[in-house]
Design a protein around this motif. Structure first.
Motif, mmCIF file in Angstrom:
data_model
loop_
_atom_site.group_PDB
_atom_site.id
_atom_site.type_symbol
_atom_site.label_atom_id
_atom_site.label_comp_id
_atom_site.label_asym_id
_atom_site.label_seq_id
_atom_site.Cartn_x
_atom_site.Cartn_y
_atom_site.Cartn_z
ATOM 1 N N SER A 139 0.797 -1.218 0.000
ATOM 2 C CA SER A 139 0.000 0.000 0.000
ATOM 3 C C SER A 139 0.834 1.275 0.000
ATOM 4 C CB SER A 139 -0.895 0.046 1.247
ATOM 5 O OG SER A 139 -1.820 -1.019 1.231
ATOM 6 N N VAL A 140 0.308 2.277 -0.659
ATOM 7 C CA VAL A 140 0.767 3.650 -0.507
ATOM 8 C C VAL A 140 -0.329 4.341 0.291
ATOM 9 C CG1 VAL A 140 1.382 5.801 -1.668
ATOM 10 C CG2 VAL A 140 2.090 3.606 -2.653
ATOM 11 N N LEU A 141 0.017 4.755 1.504
ATOM 12 C CA LEU A 141 -0.956 5.351 2.414
ATOM 13 C C LEU A 141 -0.799 6.861 2.388
ATOM 14 C CD1 LEU A 141 -0.480 2.860 5.381
ATOM 15 C CD2 LEU A 141 -2.132 2.740 3.501
ATOM 16 N N ILE A 142 -1.926 7.547 2.240
ATOM 17 C CA ILE A 142 -1.913 8.991 2.044
ATOM 18 C C ILE A 142 -2.821 9.657 3.055
ATOM 19 C CG2 ILE A 142 -2.627 10.818 0.432
ATOM 20 C CD1 ILE A 142 -1.951 8.723 -1.802
ATOM 21 N N ILE A 143 -2.336 10.766 3.617
ATOM 22 C CA ILE A 143 -3.249 11.688 4.283
ATOM 23 C C ILE A 143 -2.961 13.067 3.710
ATOM 24 C CG2 ILE A 143 -3.349 10.322 6.404
ATOM 25 C CD1 ILE A 143 -1.884 12.666 7.806
ATOM 26 N N HIS A 144 -3.979 13.902 3.742
ATOM 27 C CA HIS A 144 -3.783 15.287 3.346
ATOM 28 C C HIS A 144 -4.799 16.169 4.050
ATOM 29 C CE1 HIS A 144 -1.986 18.490 1.170
ATOM 30 N NE2 HIS A 144 -1.191 17.625 0.578
ATOM 31 N N TRP A 145 -4.444 17.442 4.103
ATOM 32 C CA TRP A 145 -5.352 18.439 4.658
ATOM 33 C C TRP A 145 -6.615 18.506 3.810
ATOM 34 C CZ3 TRP A 145 -4.205 20.682 9.214
ATOM 35 C CH2 TRP A 145 -2.867 20.674 9.632
ATOM 36 N N ARG A 146 -7.743 18.618 4.463
ATOM 37 C CA ARG A 146 -9.008 18.755 3.740
ATOM 38 C C ARG A 146 -8.996 20.035 2.921
ATOM 39 N NH1 ARG A 146 -13.933 17.434 7.634
ATOM 40 N NH2 ARG A 146 -14.931 18.335 5.821
ATOM 41 N N HIS A 147 -9.732 20.011 1.842
ATOM 42 C CA HIS A 147 -9.782 21.141 0.915
ATOM 43 C C HIS A 147 -11.120 21.871 0.978
ATOM 44 C CE1 HIS A 147 -12.324 18.482 -1.358
ATOM 45 N NE2 HIS A 147 -11.395 17.558 -1.176
ATOM 46 N N ASP A 148 -12.055 21.335 1.755
ATOM 47 C CA ASP A 148 -13.408 21.879 1.781
ATOM 48 C C ASP A 148 -13.699 22.733 3.006
ATOM 49 O OD1 ASP A 148 -13.211 19.702 3.459
ATOM 50 O OD2 ASP A 148 -15.229 18.975 3.045
ATOM 51 N N LEU A 149 -12.695 22.997 3.823
ATOM 52 C CA LEU A 149 -12.887 23.849 4.987
ATOM 53 C C LEU A 149 -11.563 24.493 5.366
ATOM 54 C CD1 LEU A 149 -11.603 22.087 7.562
ATOM 55 C CD2 LEU A 149 -13.772 20.905 7.350
ATOM 56 N N ALA A 150 -11.657 25.576 6.106
ATOM 57 C CA ALA A 150 -10.444 26.246 6.576
ATOM 58 C C ALA A 150 -9.794 25.378 7.652
ATOM 59 C CB ALA A 150 -10.789 27.621 7.131
ATOM 60 N N THR A 151 -8.501 25.258 7.608
ATOM 61 C CA THR A 151 -7.756 24.475 8.585
ATOM 62 C C THR A 151 -6.696 25.377 9.219
ATOM 63 O OG1 THR A 151 -6.190 23.713 6.895
ATOM 64 C CG2 THR A 151 -8.114 22.316 7.331
ATOM 65 N N PRO A 152 -6.228 25.021 10.411
ATOM 66 C CA PRO A 152 -5.271 25.884 11.092
ATOM 67 C C PRO A 152 -3.870 25.861 10.469
ATOM 68 C CG PRO A 152 -5.685 23.921 12.387
ATOM 69 C CD PRO A 152 -6.634 23.893 11.238
ATOM 70 N N ARG A 153 -3.600 24.936 9.611
ATOM 71 C CA ARG A 153 -2.314 24.791 8.928
ATOM 72 C C ARG A 153 -2.582 24.217 7.550
ATOM 73 N NH1 ARG A 153 2.348 26.807 9.567
ATOM 74 N NH2 ARG A 153 3.248 25.024 8.569
ATOM 75 N N GLY A 154 -1.502 23.919 6.848
ATOM 76 C CA GLY A 154 -1.619 23.278 5.552
ATOM 77 C C GLY A 154 -1.335 24.239 4.420
ATOM 78 N N PRO A 155 -1.093 23.694 3.236
ATOM 79 C CA PRO A 155 -0.819 24.528 2.075
ATOM 80 C C PRO A 155 -2.065 25.307 1.657
ATOM 81 C CG PRO A 155 -1.056 22.253 1.406
ATOM 82 C CD PRO A 155 -1.107 22.270 2.904
ATOM 83 N N SER A 156 -1.863 26.283 0.807
ATOM 84 C CA SER A 156 -2.999 27.075 0.346
ATOM 85 C C SER A 156 -4.025 26.159 -0.326
ATOM 86 C CB SER A 156 -2.542 28.179 -0.600
ATOM 87 O OG SER A 156 -1.975 27.617 -1.762
ATOM 88 N N LEU A 157 -5.280 26.545 -0.222
ATOM 89 C CA LEU A 157 -6.369 25.710 -0.728
ATOM 90 C C LEU A 157 -6.232 25.410 -2.218
ATOM 91 C CD1 LEU A 157 -9.428 27.231 1.167
ATOM 92 C CD2 LEU A 157 -8.324 25.034 1.577
#
Length: 194
Positions: free
Chosen positions: A132-150
């Motif tokens: 497996s290649v396991l992935i997580i990422h910041w959600r793109h459908d709401l504002a988050t306290p960190r993460g890359p630009s939407l």
């Protein structure tokens, strides 16, 4: 090559943003996995618990010397002996591991990079067929306290498309909810090339 929008906040704050046990449980990171590779060890937030859960070696790589040093320090403090930390530019030099040698590759909060298909292809190369290649990422459908630009956060359907472009990876699961700020995916290395 350093990934765009990949800076790290202060360690204590960073670790408040992630429910690491929940994330690893939902992605299926457990004793059925032997050898695993992780891109971007950061402070060891995932590295240490992953190393404790698997039965083989976790090879974790980062392009930042301070991150590699901090993760190695924490592993030594906690007497974790199955964790190998390396300073490496994966986009330039790959993971430095043999083909099909890993049960899983962890790509956490990293697929906003400039070359996601190349990165997924390299992960697929080192993962054994059926792994497996396991992935997580910041959600793109709401504002988050960190993460890359939407505008550069990948959506699940983009990741599935990129996985298909590798010719080796297929989506193994539905999108996995990882509250409050992330989602996850499991991609499987196909048993044979398309």
């Amino acid at each position: 090559m350093k990934m765009r929008d990949s800076g790290m906040p202060e360690e204590a704050y960073w670790e408040t943003l992630l429910d690491v046990p929940l994330i690893l449980d939902r992605l299926g990171v457990d004793g059925t996995l032997r050898d695993v590779v992780e891109l971007g060890c950061g402070y060891g937030t995932f590295s240490l618990p992953v190393a404790r859960r698997i039965t083989g070696t976790l090879t974790t790589v980062d392009i930042e010397p301070d991150m590699v040093r901090r993760t190695a320090e924490r592993a030594a403090e906690e007497d974790i002996s199955n964790l190998r930390c390396e300073l490496r530019d994966v986009m330039k030099d790959g993971f430095g591991l043999p083909d099909a040698s890993q049960d899983a590759a962890l790509l956490f909060n990293i697929l906003h990079c400039e070359q996601p298909v190349a990165l997924l292809s390299e992960a697929a190369r080192v993962v054994r067929p059926g792994g497996s290649v396991l992935i997580i990422h910041w959600r793109h459908d709401l504002a988050t306290p960190r993460g890359p630009s939407l505008d550069i956060r990948p959506r699940p359907e983009q990741i599935i498309g990129w996985a298909g472009q590798t010719g080796r990876l297929v989506c193994e699961s539905k999108v996995i909810d990882l509250p409050p700020w992330h989602y996850g995916m499991r991609l499987m290395r196909q048993l044979s090339a398309c």
